[in-house]
Design an enzyme around this catalytic site. Structure first.
Site, PDB file in Angstrom:
ATOM      1  N   TYR A   1       0.813  -1.216   0.000  1.00  0.00           N
ATOM      2  CA  TYR A   1       0.000   0.000   0.000  1.00  0.00           C
ATOM      3  C   TYR A   1       0.852   1.273   0.000  1.00  0.00           C
ATOM      4  O   TYR A   1       0.325   2.363   0.197  1.00  0.00           O
ATOM      5  CB  TYR A   1      -0.956  -0.001   1.200  1.00  0.00           C
ATOM      6  CG  TYR A   1      -1.999  -1.106   1.131  1.00  0.00           C
ATOM      7  CD1 TYR A   1      -2.973  -1.106   0.131  1.00  0.00           C
ATOM      8  CD2 TYR A   1      -2.018  -2.153   2.049  1.00  0.00           C
ATOM      9  CE1 TYR A   1      -3.929  -2.116   0.052  1.00  0.00           C
ATOM     10  CE2 TYR A   1      -2.969  -3.170   1.976  1.00  0.00           C
ATOM     11  CZ  TYR A   1      -3.913  -3.138   0.975  1.00  0.00           C
ATOM     12  OH  TYR A   1      -4.858  -4.138   0.889  1.00  0.00           O
TER      13      TYR A   1
ATOM     14  N   ASP B   1      -1.572 -11.307   8.284  1.00  0.00           N
ATOM     15  CA  ASP B   1      -0.742 -12.354   7.669  1.00  0.00           C
ATOM     16  C   ASP B   1       0.724 -12.242   8.098  1.00  0.00           C
ATOM     17  O   ASP B   1       1.390 -13.247   8.295  1.00  0.00           O
ATOM     18  CB  ASP B   1      -0.805 -12.256   6.148  1.00  0.00           C
ATOM     19  CG  ASP B   1      -2.220 -12.400   5.656  1.00  0.00           C
ATOM     20  OD1 ASP B   1      -2.596 -13.503   5.265  1.00  0.00           O
ATOM     21  OD2 ASP B   1      -2.973 -11.401   5.695  1.00  0.00           O
TER      22      ASP B   1
ATOM     23  N   HIS C   1       4.959  -6.123  -4.873  1.00  0.00           N
ATOM     24  CA  HIS C   1       3.523  -6.329  -5.052  1.00  0.00           C
ATOM     25  C   HIS C   1       2.706  -5.106  -4.715  1.00  0.00           C
ATOM     26  O   HIS C   1       3.139  -4.204  -3.994  1.00  0.00           O
ATOM     27  CB  HIS C   1       3.050  -7.524  -4.236  1.00  0.00           C
ATOM     28  CG  HIS C   1       3.032  -7.265  -2.762  1.00  0.00           C
ATOM     29  ND1 HIS C   1       1.895  -7.129  -2.037  1.00  0.00           N
ATOM     30  CD2 HIS C   1       4.036  -7.095  -1.890  1.00  0.00           C
ATOM     31  CE1 HIS C   1       2.188  -6.890  -0.782  1.00  0.00           C
ATOM     32  NE2 HIS C   1       3.485  -6.860  -0.656  1.00  0.00           N
TER      33      HIS C   1
ATOM     34  N   TYR D   1     -11.369  -1.216  -0.262  1.00  0.00           N
ATOM     35  CA  TYR D   1     -11.403  -0.851   1.154  1.00  0.00           C
ATOM     36  C   TYR D   1     -10.169  -0.066   1.565  1.00  0.00           C
ATOM     37  O   TYR D   1     -10.169   0.585   2.610  1.00  0.00           O
ATOM     38  CB  TYR D   1     -11.578  -2.110   2.023  1.00  0.00           C
ATOM     39  CG  TYR D   1     -10.304  -2.724   2.557  1.00  0.00           C
ATOM     40  CD1 TYR D   1      -9.545  -3.591   1.786  1.00  0.00           C
ATOM     41  CD2 TYR D   1      -9.857  -2.441   3.846  1.00  0.00           C
ATOM     42  CE1 TYR D   1      -8.376  -4.160   2.276  1.00  0.00           C
ATOM     43  CE2 TYR D   1      -8.690  -3.009   4.345  1.00  0.00           C
ATOM     44  CZ  TYR D   1      -7.953  -3.863   3.555  1.00  0.00           C
ATOM     45  OH  TYR D   1      -6.791  -4.420   4.047  1.00  0.00           O
ATOM     46  N   ARG D   2      -9.129  -0.083   0.730  1.00  0.00           N
ATOM     47  CA  ARG D   2      -7.833   0.498   1.126  1.00  0.00           C
ATOM     48  C   ARG D   2      -6.981   0.494  -0.128  1.00  0.00           C
ATOM     49  O   ARG D   2      -7.214  -0.315  -1.030  1.00  0.00           O
ATOM     50  CB  ARG D   2      -7.232  -0.433   2.169  1.00  0.00           C
ATOM     51  CG  ARG D   2      -5.875  -0.089   2.698  1.00  0.00           C
ATOM     52  CD  ARG D   2      -5.478  -1.149   3.705  1.00  0.00           C
ATOM     53  NE  ARG D   2      -4.202  -0.859   4.319  1.00  0.00           N
ATOM     54  CZ  ARG D   2      -3.572  -1.663   5.164  1.00  0.00           C
ATOM     55  NH1 ARG D   2      -4.108  -2.823   5.494  1.00  0.00           N
ATOM     56  NH2 ARG D   2      -2.426  -1.320   5.689  1.00  0.00           N
TER      57      ARG D   2
END
Ligand code: ADP
Length: 559
Positions: A108, A170, A421, A502-503
């Site tokens: 993110y 995670d 990623h 959501y984000r």
């Protein structure tokens, strides 16, 4: 910081010249000490580091050039008053600041600021105390630098791990505050971290300190001589979220309205027993059937935790890199994915859950769960001890689902060489038809962009976070460009279907905020009104989640 050469940043904050930046820095040195000020100079190598030792001024998984989302300097305040002073200093010099707790925020944007040249505020380096673990009330009160690993270690050291369980995402290296304010998730019954937070201490953009909820009611045992951040809190601060009057906590999550310096988080009393399991489903088109079975079970809380339904390639990637399965380039074929599933003794979809409670309770729940899912032809149930492979996802999940932090899931990023990623994270109904459509749309675009579809559905109370992991080679520009094309196209496709994320990563914040545009952008107008009222100089994380202060000409900044 001994010479002025080191005070020239790679990227100045917008609107500041070198002389003004230099004055800002020398004031920052006075506040937190020269050793707690790092300038990111043109010669500072932008090393990505790695998950356990992340970079602090840029995004380790950069989708733009590494030096695009880059900080001018990173400051490491030692306590709450120093953060307050830095916020006031930022107002005086009109410098954008970008607070973070640990700065992993993987997929993110990491620690990178939205506005190039912002000053990063690393809250976690020094402010990392577990202030309290309360056994009776089953909660912890923590500072920004407390990670899942460090709170877990604290529980083990004090023997409290036998009584209280943590909920972990995670990967265990993130900040408990950082993850909750970004509305991240974990996988026990306490998996919705924002739902489970209780009470925050926040520094507003003008430097004022606020305690939310019951924290606003002073503790009668406190001495008025103590500075506010040291005052013992109200005894119900971590027990009742709402306090009295408007409930403000929400405006401090995914927002640029405050810096959270303390937060309460609920812990789960040891349930008295636990059993993790995995159910594998052989066919790709089993997806809608599985999801329609999940919905009633989750709503009735037969599925007590936040279970996940993972696509084969996510588990295959944890097991080994793509090159170990094929030498072919491009997205894998159906036949190849079936072959991989067979080779790993997994399904095309794999469901991970757990039951909690004393044995008779677990047995009853597991019987209902088995009856429901094993009605799908070819499905199989496994317990952790059934899996002997070296990187068994089930054995890792068996830890995660009881709140033991790990970093094993990092392995899937190595699917490709120099793996980086981006997460694309739309919300889906827990409905077979909707989930299937969302899977088809996202998978088709991944294939079009030349990437494998790697994804998982994370089942909340009434919806699923569908997490699509876009894994790319960070050293190949064409892959970065394709990843960018893919995620921008997915945002558009999903909005056209009525799905929102959501984000998101920094680079997508404007585009996604713009999809939440009901009634002529009424929500954004509200967000901007609040932003301008609380932060008239626009110093705190301008542009975060698409909210730009009035001092920025938005059209020049949106991406
Ligand atoms: P992680 O827990 O994954 O290391 P970060 O610390 O990077 O996450 O936080 C993720 C994002 O959440 C940050 O970029 C910032 O926008 C926001 N954030 C994190 N901690 C705070 C905080 N204490 N106050 C305000 N915002 C925060």
């Amino acid at each position: 910081m001994s010479n002025t050469a080191n005070t020239t940043p790679r990227q100045l904050p917008p609107g500041l010249d070198q002389a003004k930046f230099q004055s800002f820095l020398s004031r920052a040195w006075d506040i937190c000490g020269t050793e707690n000020v790092d300038v990111i100079s043109p010669t500072t190598e932008l090393k990505d580091g790695h998950y356990m030792d992340p970079c602090k001024a840029h995004d380790m998984h950069a989708v733009y050039e590494r030096d695009y989302f880059v900080a001018s300097a990173v400051l490491f305040p030692r306590n709450v008053p120093e953060v307050q002073q830095l916020v006031r200093l930022a107002n005086e010099f009109v410098v954008p600041i970008w607070p973070f707790s640990i700065g992993r925020n993987t997929g993110y944007g990491g620690t990178a600021p939205r506005v190039p040249g912002s000053v990063g505020i690393d809250l976690g380096k020094h402010m990392n105390k577990v202030i309290e673990v309360n056994e009776e009330g089953a909660f912890a009160l923590v500072e920004p630098g407390v990670t899942y690993f460090s709170l877990y270690e604290h529980l083990v050291k004090t023997g409290l791990d036998q009584k209280l369980w943590l909920d972990v995402p995670d990967l265990g290296g993130g900040s408990i505050i950082g993850n909750a304010v970004e509305r991240g998730v974990g996988y026990t019954p306490y998996g919705d971290h924002w739902m489970m937070h209780c009470g925050m201490e926040i520094i507003l953009p003008n430097g004022e300190l606020v305690r939310t909820g019951m924290g606003a009611l002073p503790n009668p045992d406190s001495s008025p001589d103590l500075p506010p951040h040291e005052q013992p809190p109200n005894k119900c601060w971590q027990l009742f979220n709402y306090g009295f009057g408007p409930y403000n906590d929400g405006i401090f999550s995914q927002s640029n309205l405050g810096i959270v310096v303390k937060m309460g988080i609920w812990l789960m009393p040891n349930p008295g027993g636990y059993q993790a399991y995995m159910i594998t489903f052989p066919r790709d088109d089993d997806l809608p059937k599985i999801v329609d079975i999940i919905r009633p079970l989750r709503l009735q809380m037969v599925l007590q935790n936040v279970p996940t339904l993972r696509n084969i390639l996510l588990d295959a990637a944890v097991s080994a890199p793509k090159s170990s399965y094929t030498s072919e380039a491009g997205p894998l074929s159906e036949a190849k994915m079936d072959e991989i599933a067979a080779q790993l003794d997994l399904g095309r979809w794999n469901f991970y859950g757990a039951v909690y409670g004393p044995e008779p309770v677990r047995n009853v729940l597991l019987t209902v769960i088995k009856e429901a899912f094993l009605s799908i032809p070819g499905s199989k149930l496994f317990l952790p001890e059934d899996r002997k492979e070296p990187h068994s996802v089930l054995r890792t999940r068996a830890k995660t689902l009881q709140g033991i932090p790990t970093i094993d899931e990092l392995r899937w990023v190595n699917w490709v060489p120099n793996g980086a990623h981006l997460f694309f994270s739309p919300i889906s109904k827990i409905s077979g038809k909707d989930a299937n459509l969302q899977y088809e749309v996202t998978r088709r675009r991944c294939t079009e962009a030349g990437f494998d579809f790697i994804g998982t559905f994370t089942v909340g109370m009434r919806e699923m976070h569908h997490i699509v992991c876009i894994v790319f080679n960070r050293e190949i520009e064409d892959e970065r460009l394709r990843a960018r094309w893919l995620i921008r196209t997915l945002v558009k496709d999903c909005a056209a279907n009525g799905w929102g994320e959501y984000r998101t990563h920094l680079a997508l914040m404007d585009q996604i905020a713009n999809t939440y545009n009901f009634n002529d952008n009424a929500l954004m107008k509200l967000n901007e009104t609040v932003k301008n009222a609380l932060d008239p100089n626009g110093i705190l994380a301008p542009g975060k989640n698409g909210v730009w202060p009035q001092s920025y000409e938005k059209s020049k900044w949106v991406l």
